[in-house]
Design a protein around this motif. Sequence first.
Motif, mmCIF file in Angstrom:
data_model
loop_
_atom_site.group_PDB
_atom_site.id
_atom_site.type_symbol
_atom_site.label_atom_id
_atom_site.label_comp_id
_atom_site.label_asym_id
_atom_site.label_seq_id
_atom_site.Cartn_x
_atom_site.Cartn_y
_atom_site.Cartn_z
ATOM 1 N N PHE A 317 0.829 -1.111 0.091
ATOM 2 C CA PHE A 317 0.109 -0.023 0.021
ATOM 3 C C PHE A 317 0.835 1.167 -0.055
ATOM 4 N N ALA A 333 -3.742 0.169 -3.299
ATOM 5 C CA ALA A 333 -3.229 -1.147 -3.384
ATOM 6 C C ALA A 333 -2.353 -1.622 -4.439
ATOM 7 N N THR A 374 -10.043 -6.351 3.001
ATOM 8 C CA THR A 374 -8.924 -5.440 3.573
ATOM 9 C C THR A 374 -9.736 -3.984 4.140
ATOM 10 N N TRP A 378 -10.109 -2.951 7.862
ATOM 11 C CA TRP A 378 -9.789 -1.859 8.418
ATOM 12 C C TRP A 378 -10.920 -0.996 8.856
ATOM 13 N N GLU A 539 0.899 -4.264 4.527
ATOM 14 C CA GLU A 539 0.062 -3.914 5.358
ATOM 15 C C GLU A 539 0.292 -3.495 6.724
#
Length: 556
Positions: A317, A333, A374, A378, A539
Amino acid sequence: MQGVTVKSRAAAFAAGAGAVVFILSLLLGGDQGDVMSIGRSLIIAILCGTLSWASAQRTTALTATAIDAATERLLAAAHGDLQSHVPAPIGLELPDLSVAMESLFSQVRTNLDHVQTLALFDQITGLANRTSFCRQVERLLIEQEGERPAALFFIDLDGFKGVNDTLGHAAGDQLLARVAGRLREVVMAQVANGTGDAVIGRLAGDEFTMFFPNLPDRDAALRIARAIQFALGERFDLGSQHVELGASIGIACFPDHGDSLSALLRAADIAMYHAKHEGRGRAEMFTTELALEASDRAELERDLLLALEREEFLLEFQPQIEIISGRAVTAEALVRWIHPERDLIMPGFFVPVAEESGVIVALGDWVMDRVCETAARWHQQGVNQRIAINISTRELGQGDFFLRLRHAMATHRTPPSLLELEITETLAMDLDTRILEQLAALRADGVRIAIDDFGTGYSNLSRLKELPVDIVKIDRSLVRDIAHSAEARTICSAVVGLIQGLGMEVVVEGVESQDQMDLLRVIGCTLFQGFHLARPTAELDYLTRYGAQDAVRARV
């Protein structure tokens, strides 16, 4: 019944008539059953039969001859003779039958010619199709004698898909016919200067082939390639439309690069793809190095499929940072490949291979699913940053792409506001109505739409303001020289002002120095992405550095 003619039938009729008269004579003779009565009856029967035969002979002789001739002619036609004329007696005695037979044979000949044409020639260009081209070249290779080389040219048109998409398939077909005409002119010019004749074919789509069986030397192949490029580089006029085209050409020589048609086609195809990768509009001769490169590319394609099965991909990222607050607002990403033998492979190396092979669709689905998972995770942790993913042309071309995206969002319960789709400038300018409507629907649900690499394509400004777009990411090529070029600063300032004037956010990509960022802030930019601020990272490292603020804010 075979062997029975009209004449034989007339004889049978006369014999039958005589027999009937003979029987009637006996019956009418009453009780006189002597030899004299029977003799008289027999004489009368013979006389009647003879008269019947004579009458039938006179009235049917010519017709019988005509019918017999017609029968024989039809039998000959059934065995393949469609060229001989219908015999004259048929025309004299049975004119309607004669005309019908001539018409029938003519139509059958026309149909057979049409079938042969369809089987051997391309309908659009009139050139030999794949089957016919291969047959002719294989025959020429068998007959090849002496030391003089032969050359096969694999020609792929540059930009033809754009013509089909913008002007329609009818214009595309017309353009293909014009291309075929120019290739014929190239061959005629080579014949005139003594190089020799050639076989021209259209393999499929916008792919053409040419085979020169008798060249004076290998340098002649390069001269012919330049002639082809010049011919196809001239503007094409399609009615009121003017089309600029070009060609990428691969060349393979016999016997150096192969002694069979399949080997030559494979070599020329490899050379053509190399020409395309080197920037299009080029002609490349096949080499051993290209063969090794193609072999490596094929191996990479196979490894890509295995990599998806083995879960060898990962995401890193890179943040887009709002410079005033110092907060990361979006994480782009970026996919990486942990190859078991080649270590970490960057997307610039394997994504083009995935695009060409079609593996990009499966890879894109993997990225899409992983990003949705993801983003949802998050969000649960209080990190409410958008995650941006790049969408390729091949993916958008899939009819069910948006259905698959929505399925991934629903599966992981991903808030739409935490997703951002990035499409390149060139792709954005060519989107059809169906895709634009789907993008607009996603945008209405909260998904952000961004144009990536802005400044590398040819944008239509009126088109830009109509697109369902929230963000425009300015490519690094526009900002690279702004620290020492007044012209670059002027251009960049104008582009930023234009985008902001259309109500869209500006993100500057590829920021690599503080001087660049200071000048861009003066111009009015506040969102930046580049190595000067942060490199892509895993990540956990990303969340440690850029997710803490969001998590603290969520707890407060």
